[in-house]
Write an enzyme that holds these catalytic residues in place. Structure first.
Site, mmCIF file in Angstrom:
data_model
loop_
_atom_site.group_PDB
_atom_site.id
_atom_site.type_symbol
_atom_site.label_atom_id
_atom_site.label_comp_id
_atom_site.label_asym_id
_atom_site.label_seq_id
_atom_site.Cartn_x
_atom_site.Cartn_y
_atom_site.Cartn_z
ATOM 1 N N GLU A 184 0.876 -1.179 0.000
ATOM 2 C CA GLU A 184 0.000 0.000 0.000
ATOM 3 C C GLU A 184 0.903 1.215 0.000
ATOM 4 O OE1 GLU A 184 -3.446 -0.472 2.712
ATOM 5 O OE2 GLU A 184 -2.497 -2.392 3.078
ATOM 6 N N CYS A 225 -1.550 9.460 3.181
ATOM 7 C CA CYS A 225 -1.483 8.984 1.804
ATOM 8 C C CYS A 225 -2.698 9.471 1.039
ATOM 9 C CB CYS A 225 -1.395 7.470 1.775
ATOM 10 S SG CYS A 225 -2.693 6.708 2.722
HETATM 11 P P1 NAP Z 1 8.892 4.729 3.810
HETATM 12 O O1 NAP Z 1 10.020 5.638 3.923
HETATM 13 O O2 NAP Z 1 8.712 3.958 2.563
HETATM 14 O O3 NAP Z 1 8.996 3.736 5.048
HETATM 15 C C1 NAP Z 1 7.998 2.772 5.338
HETATM 16 C C2 NAP Z 1 8.618 1.631 6.093
HETATM 17 O O4 NAP Z 1 9.565 0.958 5.252
HETATM 18 C C3 NAP Z 1 9.399 2.065 7.333
HETATM 19 O O5 NAP Z 1 9.177 1.109 8.340
HETATM 20 C C4 NAP Z 1 10.835 2.030 6.840
HETATM 21 O O6 NAP Z 1 11.783 1.839 7.878
HETATM 22 C C5 NAP Z 1 10.794 0.820 5.935
HETATM 23 N N1 NAP Z 1 11.891 0.708 4.966
HETATM 24 C C6 NAP Z 1 12.747 1.671 4.533
HETATM 25 N N2 NAP Z 1 13.609 1.153 3.629
HETATM 26 C C7 NAP Z 1 13.294 -0.152 3.490
HETATM 27 C C8 NAP Z 1 13.798 -1.224 2.692
HETATM 28 N N3 NAP Z 1 14.817 -1.074 1.846
HETATM 29 N N4 NAP Z 1 13.223 -2.436 2.812
HETATM 30 C C9 NAP Z 1 12.175 -2.626 3.629
HETATM 31 N N5 NAP Z 1 11.655 -1.662 4.411
HETATM 32 C C10 NAP Z 1 12.203 -0.434 4.336
HETATM 33 O O7 NAP Z 1 7.513 5.494 4.061
HETATM 34 P P2 NAP Z 1 7.135 6.436 5.288
HETATM 35 O O8 NAP Z 1 7.827 7.743 5.117
HETATM 36 O O9 NAP Z 1 7.274 5.719 6.572
HETATM 37 O O10 NAP Z 1 5.584 6.630 5.064
HETATM 38 C C11 NAP Z 1 5.057 7.546 4.169
HETATM 39 C C12 NAP Z 1 4.636 6.852 2.886
HETATM 40 O O11 NAP Z 1 3.669 5.855 3.173
HETATM 41 C C13 NAP Z 1 3.955 7.791 1.915
HETATM 42 O O12 NAP Z 1 4.406 7.502 0.623
HETATM 43 C C14 NAP Z 1 2.491 7.450 2.077
HETATM 44 O O13 NAP Z 1 1.692 7.781 0.968
HETATM 45 C C15 NAP Z 1 2.559 5.977 2.316
HETATM 46 N N6 NAP Z 1 1.351 5.482 2.970
HETATM 47 C C16 NAP Z 1 0.468 4.739 2.224
HETATM 48 C C17 NAP Z 1 -0.707 4.290 2.792
HETATM 49 C C18 NAP Z 1 -1.704 3.490 2.004
HETATM 50 O O14 NAP Z 1 -2.604 2.923 2.611
HETATM 51 N N7 NAP Z 1 -1.595 3.407 0.692
HETATM 52 C C19 NAP Z 1 -0.972 4.573 4.133
HETATM 53 C C20 NAP Z 1 -0.033 5.324 4.853
HETATM 54 C C21 NAP Z 1 1.120 5.762 4.264
HETATM 55 P P3 NAP Z 1 12.620 3.094 8.472
HETATM 56 O O15 NAP Z 1 11.596 3.948 9.135
HETATM 57 O O16 NAP Z 1 13.573 2.449 9.399
HETATM 58 O O17 NAP Z 1 13.267 3.762 7.301
#
Ligand code: NAP
Ligand code: MG
Length: 520
Positions: A290, A324
């Site tokens: 997602e 999001c």
């Molecule tokens: P993110 O930077 O992609 O991080 C999400 C998660 O992935 C964190 O736990 C992060 O850990 C981890 N992560 C980072 N690099 C990784 C890798 N190489 N392999 C596996 N996991 C890894 O996103 P965010 O800033 O936390 O959240 C914002 C994003 O989420 C936005 O794009 C938003 O639109 C999206 N979102 C989507 C929905 C939906 O339902 N579609 C809902 C909420 C949010 P670390 O924190 O340790 O880096």
């Protein structure tokens, strides 16, 4: 609990009314959380607490000098241990009757109700949610627990099969195995709870890697699951840097499925890595993603302009645009463009901003200083391509990662700020010529998560149903605030695999169907 009929129909958890009494209790809850600032939270594998030398500091974005808490930070060795720990627990957890697993979720919901203000206060301090947004997050977590408990009753019961003579046939839904759960920081209680609860109620065991900006609220949810009766090893709590251990968890040959919510970039990387079978790997990994959005509110010339402007402001600037589902594009018919823009700017000017602990502040800080710096770069890019009509300045001088609500006018719809997800309080207002153009521009990004149309023309509302390609389409209302059970949530295109969290298909993502046919 012996069968699903004992459960009353699902209803959304009502939101708190912060009246004088509740506000006083909320202030006390914030003081309690502050008294625990700096506390250390360990990794938990198979019920065993493990502290590491390397740690992750979770800061208060309203005041970067405050450390809300410190979590241990897993290495790839600990990631291996967590995956093995989860497999050990799988053999017994999958045999626990589904209604007993559902009961654990209901227990957790009850504990969340009891600890509601503590959870709210933790999110206010750790991620800068205002009081209402924090309460909405906790309420949604409770909803996921209650909803998926009921859904498990349905998936666990007898499934409809066409009867034939001389055979006894049944279809059973069985768990997959060990999953890796990777949630984001922006709904740090609700999304983490929902993703984890769905995976375990279906009989799987998991490694839960929380987002690094929200490790403390994650540790509290883990504590609640333990208190609710989740056995050791069913959820292995593995705080650690996504950059350092994410690839390892995803690529591990013993990982059976990955449930990820976060950015498009990380999601696509996971999808690629998960497609490669590691040594000895016996299955095709199941991946649910997602991802991000570039959500638009469309307004035509027949619309109720006042409610359209209200919806744009609420959807663009609620939780500082870090949803999001946030409205980051407002696409407006040219004949009403100036009027709407004026209304939106006037309304946005009245928004209050500052430390999220103060309930008078509608907007708190953005998640961290790095994110704020990226947003400032987008603002520079926006200035070069369009006209800045509100905000555009950071307010770091207030002590935290604050950014003014920012609005750009007459943004070319193919420019960077109209195409890339910024994930902050920055709105691109885009002019369109006629309804075809409105729709075309609405659909013209990589994403397809949420979208709204404001119009009084029934045929156009109907056209949007058919042609506006978003997972969650809203007509004459804001594009945020999906409710569990009411608005199953998930997006099209690069917004993800359309998991529809909080909907009746969701638990199917964590199950596989086994058909058993016996001659009689
Ligand atoms: P993110 O930077 O992609 O991080 C999400 C998660 O992935 C964190 O736990 C992060 O850990 C981890 N992560 C980072 N690099 C990784 C890798 N190489 N392999 C596996 N996991 C890894 O996103 P965010 O800033 O936390 O959240 C914002 C994003 O989420 C936005 O794009 C938003 O639109 C999206 N979102 C989507 C929905 C939906 O339902 N579609 C809902 C909420 C949010 P670390 O924190 O340790 O880096
Ligand atoms: Mg933080």
């Amino acid at each position: 609990m012996s069968n699903w009929t004992v459960l009353p129909t699902f209803q959304n958890e009502p939101l708190l009314d912060y009246d004088a009494r509740t506000s006083k209790s909320m202030k006390e809850a914030i003081h309690k959380v502050e008294a625990e600032f700096g506390k250390e939270y360990p990794i938990i594998i198979g019920g065993k607490r493990i502290t590491t030398q390397k740690t992750i500091r979770s800061i208060n974005p309203s005041d970067a000098d405050e450390t809300v808490g410190v979590t241990s930070s897993a290495s790839t060795e600990l990631a291996d241990q967590a995956i093995h720990g989860a497999w050990e627990a799988f053999s017994s957890w999958k045999r626990v009757p589904f209604f007993d697993r559902a009961k654990v979720l209901l227990n957790a919901a009850q504990i969340m109700r009891q600890r509601r203000l503590e959870l709210n206060a933790t999110m206010v301090c750790e991620v800068g949610k205002n009081w209402q947004e924090a309460d909405g997050d906790t309420a949604e977590a409770i909803d996921f627990l209650e909803f998926y408990a009921r859904e498990m009753m349905r998936y666990g019961s007898q499934q409809p099969i066409t009867p034939v003579e001389e055979e006894k046939n049944r279809l059973e839904y069985i768990p997959l195995g060990v999953g890796v759960i990777i949630p984001p920081w922006n709904f740090p209680c609700a999304i983490l709870t929902g993703m984890t609860a769905a995976a375990i109620v279906t009989g799987n065991t998991v490694v839960l890697k929380p987002a690094s900006d929200s490790g403390v609220i994650a540790a509290k949810v883990m504590d609640i699951f333990e208190q609710a009766g989740v056995p050791d090893g069913v959820i292995n709590f593995l705080p650690g840097s996504g950059g350092a251990i994410g690839d390892h968890l995803v690529s591990h040959p013993l990982t059976r499925f990955i449930n990820f919510t976060g950015s498009m970039e990380v999601g696509l990387r996971i999808n690629t890595l998960a497609a490669v079978a590691g040594p000895g790997q016996k299955w095709i990994k199941r991946v649910s993603l997602e991802l991000g959005g570039k959500d638009a509110i469309l307004v035509d010339e027949t619309a109720d302009l006042e409610s359209a402007a209200d919806a744009i402001v609420a959807s663009a600037f609620g939780f500082q645009g870090q949803k999001c589902s946030a409205c980051s594009r407002a696409i407006i018919e040219q004949s009403v463009y100036s009027k709407i823009q004026e209304m939106v700017v006037e309304k946005a000017k009245t928004l209050t901003m500052g430390d999220a602990r103060n309930p008078d502040h509608f907007m708190g800080p953005v998640i961290n200083d790095r994110a704020l710096t990226q947003m400032m770069e987008y603002i520079e890019s926006g200035k070069s391509e369009s006209e800045l009509v509100l905000g555009g300045k950071d307010r770091r001088h207030l002590g935290g990662s604050f950014l003014e609500p920012t609005i750009f006018s007459r943004v070319p719809h193919r420019s960077r700020i109209a195409q890339e997800e910024i994930f902050g309080p920055i709105l691109a207002m885009i002019q369109a010529e006629g309804f075809d153009d409105i729709l075309e521009k609405g659909n013209d990004t990589l994403f397809g998560l949420t979208g709204s149309l404001f119009s009084e023309d029934r045929s156009r509302l109907q056209r949007a149903c058919e042609e506006f390609h978003v997972g969650n389409l809203y007509l004459n209302r804001n594009c945020t605030g999906a409710l569990v059970g009411v608005h199953p949530f998930g997006g099209f295109n690069m917004s993800g695999t359309d998991s529809k969290a909080g909907g009746s298909d969701y638990l199917g993502l964590f199950l596989q169907g086994k058909l058993i046919s016996q001659q009689i």
